[in-house]
Structures are given as structure tokens and as C-alpha cells.
Design an enzyme around this catalytic site. Sequence first.
Site, mmCIF file in Angstrom:
data_model
loop_
_atom_site.group_PDB
_atom_site.id
_atom_site.type_symbol
_atom_site.label_atom_id
_atom_site.label_comp_id
_atom_site.label_asym_id
_atom_site.label_seq_id
_atom_site.Cartn_x
_atom_site.Cartn_y
_atom_site.Cartn_z
ATOM 1 N N THR A 36 2.916 78.134 51.528
ATOM 2 C CA THR A 36 1.805 77.460 52.203
ATOM 3 C C THR A 36 1.882 77.710 53.709
ATOM 4 O O THR A 36 0.879 78.015 54.363
ATOM 5 C CB THR A 36 1.818 75.939 51.904
ATOM 6 O OG1 THR A 36 2.202 75.731 50.540
ATOM 7 C CG2 THR A 36 0.462 75.318 52.142
ATOM 8 N N GLY A 103 12.876 71.951 51.361
ATOM 9 C CA GLY A 103 14.061 72.783 51.192
ATOM 10 C C GLY A 103 14.019 73.695 49.988
ATOM 11 O O GLY A 103 14.975 74.424 49.717
ATOM 12 N N GLU A 111 14.023 73.475 59.521
ATOM 13 C CA GLU A 111 12.762 72.738 59.408
ATOM 14 C C GLU A 111 12.912 71.306 59.934
ATOM 15 O O GLU A 111 12.023 70.789 60.619
ATOM 16 C CB GLU A 111 12.291 72.710 57.955
ATOM 17 C CG GLU A 111 11.787 74.065 57.472
ATOM 18 C CD GLU A 111 11.520 74.118 55.979
ATOM 19 O OE1 GLU A 111 10.738 74.982 55.568
ATOM 20 O OE2 GLU A 111 12.079 73.300 55.225
#
Length: 262
Positions: A36, A103, A111
Site C-alpha cells: 500500500t 511489521g 516504521e
Amino acid sequence: MTGELSPIDKAKFVAARRAADLVENDMRVGLGTGSTAAWLVRHLGERVQSEGLRIQGVPTSSRTARLARDVGIEIISLDEAKMLDLTIDGADEFDADLNLIKGGGGALLQEKIVAAASEQVVIIADAAKEVGTLGAFPLPIEVIPFGWTTTQMLVEELLVSADVMGRKITLRMNGEEPFRTDEGNHILDLHLSRIGNARQLAMALNQMPGVVENGLFIDLCDKVIVGYPDGRVETRDINAGTVSEDRVDLVEDENLFSDLGD
Ligand code: 5RP
């Protein structure tokens, strides 16, 4: 061209497209990892090329850094940026409080650091990522390779008294070899089925010496943009307490589909 995408990819595409509209000139933007987030990077690259959008991106993985460079986004390190205006990333699960499991792509450490350094964190997802209770998706934890089997045993012990339904732990593999993160660490996937108290579990896991970070993102996300295959996008803002819906045109520039690999 979008007609060739699967329904799930159309949903990711439109969520990413709507999120790309939030990016303004001179912003420092955290760029997430995963399929995404890869759409987001392509949409931003398209805006850089066609509109001359001026941004600096901080990627959350070597994969995202490669893609961002390929599409013409200027990349800087988090040390250079220090703090970010906005981070846009994907997620494996989100709940009604916009707490997340991340993850699945193995990039949770960078992140989480990037999200924590951001004024605003926007998650882009298809509707299948929404859950009542977190935990159906295996919870990734990043562990130091030194003594990882001992760390696994200690996590197993911790789970005995945790409010979870399953307790199986697997070492993530990359073919025959253990998967390595960008920092050279391993990932343990915790198959918990249901996490009763995600905040408590996140804190307990991070107290283990061999655990570097866990994939529970608690109170880090400000907005979730949910995409649907028909072009609808729903934006949920946890701070404003609002939900809004609009539509993204699925007819897009050919550049978005050029074969860059991500
Ligand atoms: C990577 C992640 C991803 O955001 C998460 O796995 C979602 O990926 P995708 O967008 O491919 O479904 O956390 O570490």
C-alpha cells in the site's frame, strides 16, 4: 490501466491516492513500507514529476528508499530531517481506536521510529485490515540475533500470563535462512489470535532485553484512510472524532504503472 488491478489493489491504490493529496510543498514526509505504501510513493512520485511538488522523503526501509529514488522523490535520512510533518504508511491490522499491528513487511522498527518523529501519522489500508480486536494477524517482534532462542523462550514465558488466545511463536524465514531486517535482526511472529490488552503487551515485550521493538503501534496513528475497490475512500480522524467519505477517480497516469519493482 487500473482495470488490470485486483479489487484489493484498487482499494490500496485509492487509499494511497487520497493520502498523497495531503502532502504539500516543503513537507518532510515519512514514507512507509509494503504494497500500500508503495502505491503512495508512486503517487507522490507522479506529483513530483507532473506538478513539481517539492518534498523530502524519509523512507522506512531500503525497499522504499529504492522505489522513492526511482520515482524522483528526494530522500534524506531521519537524522537529517530530525522531525517530520507527516508519515504515511500501511498496516496489517487497525482497530476502532486506530491502534495497529505492523511489521508484516519486516520494517516495524524504522516504521515506529519514523512514526514517533512525525507531527501526523496517516495509515492507508483496504477494509480487510479493520478488526474488532487486534491479534488475528501474527504480531511481529524484532529480536537481536544473539541468543534469539533464549529470547523466544522468555517471550513464551511472558505470554503464559498475558491476555492472549494463542501462544505459538515462529521465526520468520527468507527461504532457507532466517529473515534479516534492515538492521540485521530477526523477526519472531507471535500467533496470538486475540490480544486482550495491546498496550500492556507492547510494554511488557519491550522490557525483554533481546527484543528491539514490537509491531503494536499504540496511540501513534492520527488518521486511517480506508480504500474500497469501487473508488470510495473513508477517512477516520481519531483526534477530531470524524468520519468522512469521498471518491477517487480510478483512471490514472500510465507512469504509475511503470515497472520499477518495489
Ligand atoms: C511493513 C508493514 C506494512 O505496512 C504492512 O505489512 C502492510 O503491508 P501491505 O500494505 O503490503 O498490506 O508494516 O513492515
